[in-house]
Design a protein around this motif. Structure first.
Motif, PDB file in Angstrom:
ATOM      1  N   ASP A 141       0.826  -1.200   0.000  1.00  0.00           N
ATOM      2  CA  ASP A 141       0.000   0.000   0.000  1.00  0.00           C
ATOM      3  C   ASP A 141       0.860   1.249   0.000  1.00  0.00           C
ATOM      4  OD1 ASP A 141      -2.579  -1.346   0.353  1.00  0.00           O
ATOM      5  OD2 ASP A 141      -1.657  -2.005   2.220  1.00  0.00           O
ATOM      6  N   ARG A 142       1.923   1.215   0.801  1.00  0.00           N
ATOM      7  CA  ARG A 142       2.788   2.393   0.898  1.00  0.00           C
ATOM      8  C   ARG A 142       4.244   1.947   0.967  1.00  0.00           C
ATOM      9  NH1 ARG A 142       2.755   5.978   5.120  1.00  0.00           N
ATOM     10  NH2 ARG A 142       2.324   4.217   6.486  1.00  0.00           N
ATOM     11  N   ILE A 143       5.137   2.887   0.644  1.00  0.00           N
ATOM     12  CA  ILE A 143       6.567   2.584   0.648  1.00  0.00           C
ATOM     13  C   ILE A 143       7.299   3.679   1.407  1.00  0.00           C
ATOM     14  CG2 ILE A 143       8.632   2.372  -0.801  1.00  0.00           C
ATOM     15  CD1 ILE A 143       6.874   1.252  -2.993  1.00  0.00           C
ATOM     16  N   VAL A 144       8.282   3.280   2.228  1.00  0.00           N
ATOM     17  CA  VAL A 144       9.207   4.234   2.835  1.00  0.00           C
ATOM     18  C   VAL A 144      10.565   3.967   2.207  1.00  0.00           C
ATOM     19  CG1 VAL A 144      10.389   4.908   4.948  1.00  0.00           C
ATOM     20  CG2 VAL A 144       7.953   4.390   5.001  1.00  0.00           C
ATOM     21  N   VAL A 145      11.185   5.009   1.633  1.00  0.00           N
ATOM     22  CA  VAL A 145      12.484   4.819   0.984  1.00  0.00           C
ATOM     23  C   VAL A 145      13.573   5.374   1.890  1.00  0.00           C
ATOM     24  CG1 VAL A 145      13.839   5.156  -1.102  1.00  0.00           C
ATOM     25  CG2 VAL A 145      11.353   5.185  -1.223  1.00  0.00           C
ATOM     26  N   MET A 146      14.631   4.585   2.113  1.00  0.00           N
ATOM     27  CA  MET A 146      15.771   5.047   2.912  1.00  0.00           C
ATOM     28  C   MET A 146      17.009   5.127   2.040  1.00  0.00           C
ATOM     29  SD  MET A 146      15.468   3.051   6.537  1.00  0.00           S
ATOM     30  CE  MET A 146      16.939   3.797   7.235  1.00  0.00           C
ATOM     31  N   GLU A 147      17.872   6.086   2.360  1.00  0.00           N
ATOM     32  CA  GLU A 147      19.167   6.148   1.696  1.00  0.00           C
ATOM     33  C   GLU A 147      20.194   6.713   2.670  1.00  0.00           C
ATOM     34  OE1 GLU A 147      19.812   9.030  -1.299  1.00  0.00           O
ATOM     35  OE2 GLU A 147      21.285   7.828  -2.348  1.00  0.00           O
ATOM     36  N   PHE A 148      21.367   6.114   2.759  1.00  0.00           N
ATOM     37  CA  PHE A 148      22.444   6.561   3.661  1.00  0.00           C
ATOM     38  C   PHE A 148      21.928   6.795   5.075  1.00  0.00           C
ATOM     39  CE2 PHE A 148      24.037   8.228  -0.519  1.00  0.00           C
ATOM     40  CZ  PHE A 148      24.944   7.196  -0.704  1.00  0.00           C
ATOM     41  N   GLY A 149      21.046   5.941   5.558  1.00  0.00           N
ATOM     42  CA  GLY A 149      20.587   6.041   6.930  1.00  0.00           C
ATOM     43  C   GLY A 149      19.446   7.011   7.152  1.00  0.00           C
TER      44      GLY A 149
END
Lengths: 589, 347
Positions: free
Chosen positions: A555-563
């Motif tokens: 349903d939803r996405i959380v995107v992480m990058e470099f912490g």
């Protein structure tokens, strides 16, 4: 082998055993008594070493504490040997509980080393306390009497020894096939899994350790009143290693291994004592130790598993029925859809100077599937471990269902209703599929050690089995519940982990790369399963690399990058986000 | 107890503690590189003392026979495994390393038996004849199960200790020995007598610890060993042969055990089975150091020595009980301070 034959063979063996004093010579009965007494200690080691994976070199000293306790009570103070038994069990249990509480937290080889040290300390204490006869020991212990009959003869105490042994075996057999017994067997592969199931590993270890000590205590009490004399020598560290040798040669994973091992060692010792003086007159005592130690080393090099499993492989597996229908286990109330179930607020995790997760916040809403994605090294797994209690956050707050769970340990978080799977599959390969899934029901049932040993847990156990079978069927592994988990291909092992997590009846299911290693058909089936679960009101958080799998499902996405958190939103929005494209593709050409 | 007695006890304690330092460092060294908790290590120290006493009495020490038996076994096992691998061309080399080399010092002792050798040569021969024992045991006992868990290796070690102490009785006999003092003077420090032997022990402990420090930090072999200790697979990928690293660790530790055996022999009467208790007390020191840290191990071992000295004064029969009981608070403290890597054995 069918059931009737098993029962018939068992009955004949029991009859032959308990008739032994009628047709065997007194010397053979004495040997049988020793086998029985030592089997009891080895039985404790089967539980402790073979099943829970802890090694103790201190069992002889536990036996010694009990023997001295009853020796003092009955020969010095003149009380009944039965009072001696109570004193022996209480005293040994207390000593084991204190020593265990101190050393079990360290576990592994520290535990084993410290058992050698207290073994020696207790041995020197026995030999130096004048009230216990110092190195001369305590002579003329009274025989045990039952209902006015004194068990003075070896043919009489035989029944008590073997009765005690068989009852203990039955109790431990029941224990191993129960809720706590499965947790105990799962300890072998390390704490991470058992803690994530809501098991207090330290508590299970401690109780197991005390039970093994109590087996030694019972044996010490029988030994003292059988030989009617107590001195320090039989409780030396050398004897502890011989007990370990009995358990391992017989087969330390099997209850029968204790008896087989004890019998082999005692008969071998008896034989060697006859043969060695002919080869090397004068120094046979020490040569005996050398021969035994060398045989043991050779055995550990060549055939670690022991004799019982070696023979058992020739006996056909009994056919086991699917667990029968039973009432369902109590279920949790799922929260209303779209309310905030978990809030992650400004969570930071540092490893020394490295900030693996930096000020990340997001919500998980009830009834949705949320994916946590990001390139390699983005801090997804660290975030995951902080949520599931495997790591402590350096800063920030996590609330789950209105409760603050920041920094709670894995077993508390499991109890709160979060079930997880592992990126590197953590199963118990030597346990069956259904036993692995049953591990998941640990938190939903309540039977403890005593209830399980007395088989008072059967109603609850039937419900748990029914539940485990239901989850196995649901993930498509229901056709062979008694297969060993280690025989499954990796894809199926991942699915088995999900079944185990579902058996815990979680509110939030947290999956670490569930699609990794799955074939296309399996991925489709998994996505279908997750959709069904969502429809039933379960909330799912997953960390995943496979974008095709994620985009069509969540349903939803959380995107992480470099912490750090880069963005969040529904799949279409995330796919369109230029920052995400840049992070994954290194800038749009 | 007055201050004078306390000072004497403290100095005695520090001296025996220094012996434990040498053995404990050897334990940690072997454990770090091989994951083996080498329980018979104390036996090696005791056998050194017995060998030295044999040479002093112009007798052939039992060590010669013991090394011959072990070397023959190791050579046979090596030849058998080479034969099964079909690598017959490597047999001469194996014979040299497993049979000829270990037997050379023993052969010299055998040939010179009955003559009184000068002290330095006697000490050197004693160390040389003891050195092969641990590496040979490694080949015979541990190498076939090098992949086993720490716990299984520990069970094997305990069994091996009993085999070794039985062999000790067969080869050395039941009599206790005490060798001549290496130095014979007493000085007074702040009014307290300090024997030359105590100073020699302390000096040797510091010297050998320092040598080990130099070895680990400034030589390639030392760094290779250090690398193997930290990550076996990684070291292997860098071209370090784990079995070779194990042999070096066993050899180096044997030097430490031999030195402590030589140092303790003039102070304590040593029997064939004295090594077990010496070894276990050093263990307490090694556990204080968490089986990883050399400096904390050294401090812990000195603490054990001093505790033992005072315990012996207070209650001689219970001194061992007191020393081993100290493990309980130590482990309790350790269980809260030591971050131990969890061993994930899947049976």
């Amino acid at each position: 082998m069918n059931r009737q034959i098993t029962i018939a063979v068992g009955a004949v063996a029991l009859l032959a055993l308990f008739g032994a004093p009628l047709y065997l010579a007194p010397f053979s009965i004495t040997l049988l008594n020793y086998i029985g007494v030592y089997s009891l200690i080895a039985l404790g080691l089967v539980l402790l070493t073979g099943n829970a994976g802890m090694v103790s070199f201190g069992q002889a000293s536990f036996m010694g504490i009990a023997a001295y306790a009853t020796g003092w009570a009955s020969a010095v103070m003149g009380y009944s040997p039965w009072l001696g038994l109570i004193l022996a069990l209480v005293l040994t249990g207390l000593v084991a509980a204190v020593l265990g509480a101190v050393t079990l937290r360290l576990g592994g080889h520290f535990l084993s080393l410290s058992t050698i040290a207290w073994g020696l300390a207790l041995y020197f204490s026995f030999g130096n306390i004048p009230g216990l006869g110092a190195f001369d020991g305590i002579p003329s212990l009274p025989p045990i009497s039952i209902g006015g009959i004194a068990l003075a003869d070896s043919g009489q105490i035989f029944y008590l020894i073997w009765g005690a042994l068989l009852l203990s075996m039955l109790a431990i057999h029941n224990l191993l096939n129960s809720r706590v017994g499965r947790a105990l067997r799962a300890l072998r592969g390390g704490n991470a899994l058992v803690e994530s199931l809501g098991v207090n590993a330290l508590q299970i270890r401690l109780i197991t350790f005390v039970i093994a000590a109590l087996c030694a205590a019972l044996s010490g009490w029988l030994y003292a009143h059988m030989s009617r004399f107590v001195s320090p020598t039989p409780f030396d560290v050398t004897m502890s290693i011989i007990f370990l040798m009995m358990a391992m040669i017989g087969g330390s994973g099997y209850l029968l291994g204790a008896v087989v091992g004890a019998a082999i060692i005692i008969l071998l010792r008896n034989g060697i004592q006859d043969v060695l003086p002919m080869i090397a007159p004068g120094s046979s005592g020490q040569l005996e130790v050398v021969v035994f130690a060398s045989l043991f080393i050779l055995f550990l090099q060549r055939a670690r598993n022991g004799i019982v499993p070696f023979i058992a492989q020739w006996i056909p597996e009994p056919h086991r029925e699917r667990p029968p229908q039973a009432d369902a286990l109590p279920r949790q109330q799922q929260p209303a859809k779209d309310t905030a179930l978990m809030q992650v607020e400004a969570v930071t995790r540092r490893f020394g100077g490295l900030i693996a997760v930096n000020d990340v916040s997001f919500d998980v809403r009830a009834g949705e599937i949320l994916a946590l994605i990001g390139p390699n090294g983005a801090g997804k797994t660290t975030m995951f471990n902080v949520i599931t209690g495997a790591l402590q956050p350096s800063a920030g707050r996590i609330t789950f269902a209105g409760k603050d769970i920041t920094g709670a340990n894995a077993s508390k978080i499991a109890a709160a209703g979060i079930a997880r799977t592992f990126q590197h599959v953590k199963l118990r390969p030597k346990m069956t599929l259904i036993d692995n899934v049953l591990l998941g029901t640990y938190g939903r049932a309540s039977a403890g050690f005593i209830k399980s040993a007395l088989r008072l847990d059967r109603a609850e156990e039937a419900r748990a089995r029914h539940e485990a079978m239901k989850q196995l069927d649901r993930v498509g592994l229901g056709d062979r519940p008694y297969e060993l988990a280690g025989n499954l291909p990796l894809g199926n092992q991942r699915v088995l982990e999900i079944a185990r997590a579902l058996a815990a009846d979680p509110v939030l299911l947290v999956l670490d790369e569930p699609a990794a290693g799955l074939r296309r058909q399996e991925k489709l089936a998994l996505a279908e399963l997750l959709r069904t679960l969502r429809a039933e009101g379960l909330t799912i958080l997953l960390v995943e690399h496979d974008m095709e799998f994620v985009m069509g499902l969540v349903d939803r996405i959380v995107v992480m990058e470099f912490g750090c958190k880069l963005c969040e939103g529904d799949p279409a929005a995330v796919r369109a986000d230029t920052r995400v494209q840049e992070a994954y593709l290194g800038g749009v050409a | 107890m007055n201050a004078q007695i306390a000072a004497i006890l403290a100095i005695d304690g520090i001296a025996s503690g220094a012996i434990y330092v040498l053995i404990a460092i050897g334990f940690v060294l072997i454990f770090a590189v091989t994951r083996i908790i080498f329980v018979p290590f104390g036996d090696i120290a005791a056998f050194t003392a017995l060998t030295l006493a044999g040479l002093e009495n112009k007798q052939l020490p039992g060590t010669v026979g013991m090394v011959a038996v072990l070397a023959a076994m190791a050579a046979l096992m090596e030849i058998f495994s080479l034969w099964r691998k079909g690598a017959l061309d490597r047999i001469p080399r194996a014979l040299f390393f497993y049979l000829v080399l270990p037997l050379m010092p023993a052969a010299i002792i055998w040939l010179t038996a009955g003559t009184m050798l000068p002290t330095p040569l006697r000490l050197l021969l004693t160390v040389a004849v003891i050195l092969p024992i641990a590496p040979l045991l490694n080949r015979i006992v541990y190498q076939p199960i090098a992949d086993a868990t720490v716990l299984l290796l520990l069970i094997v070690s305990v069994a091996l200790h009993f085999a070794m102490s039985g062999l000790g009785l067969l080869f050395f006999g039941p009599e206790g020995v005490r060798t001549q003092s290496l130095v014979d003077f007493t000085t007074f420090i702040a009014g307290t007598p300090v024997s030359g032997q105590a100073m020699l022990i302390l000096g040797s402990a510091i010297f050998f610890s320092f040598l080990l420090y130099l070895f680990f930090n400034f030589t390639l072999y030392g760094k290779a060993l250090h690398a193997t200790a930290i990550n076996r697979t990684g070291a292997r990928l860098m071209g370090i042969r784990p079995q070779q690293a194990c042999t070096i660790a066993f050899l180096l530790s044997s030097v430490l055990a031999a030195v402590s055996g030589i140092l303790i022999a003039p102070v304590n009467t040593i029997f064939y089975d004295s090594g077990f208790l010496i070894g276990l007390k050093s263990f307490v020191g090694a556990i204080i150091g968490g089986m990883v840290s050399f400096p904390v191990t050294a401090v812990g071992s000195v603490f054990v020595g001093v505790l033992e000295g005072f315990a012996a004064f207070l209650s001689s029969p219970f001194k061992d009980v007191i020393v081993f009981s100290i493990l309980i608070p130590v482990l309790l403290w350790r269980s809260y301070t030591l971050v131990h890597a969890e061993e994930e054995d899947e049976e």
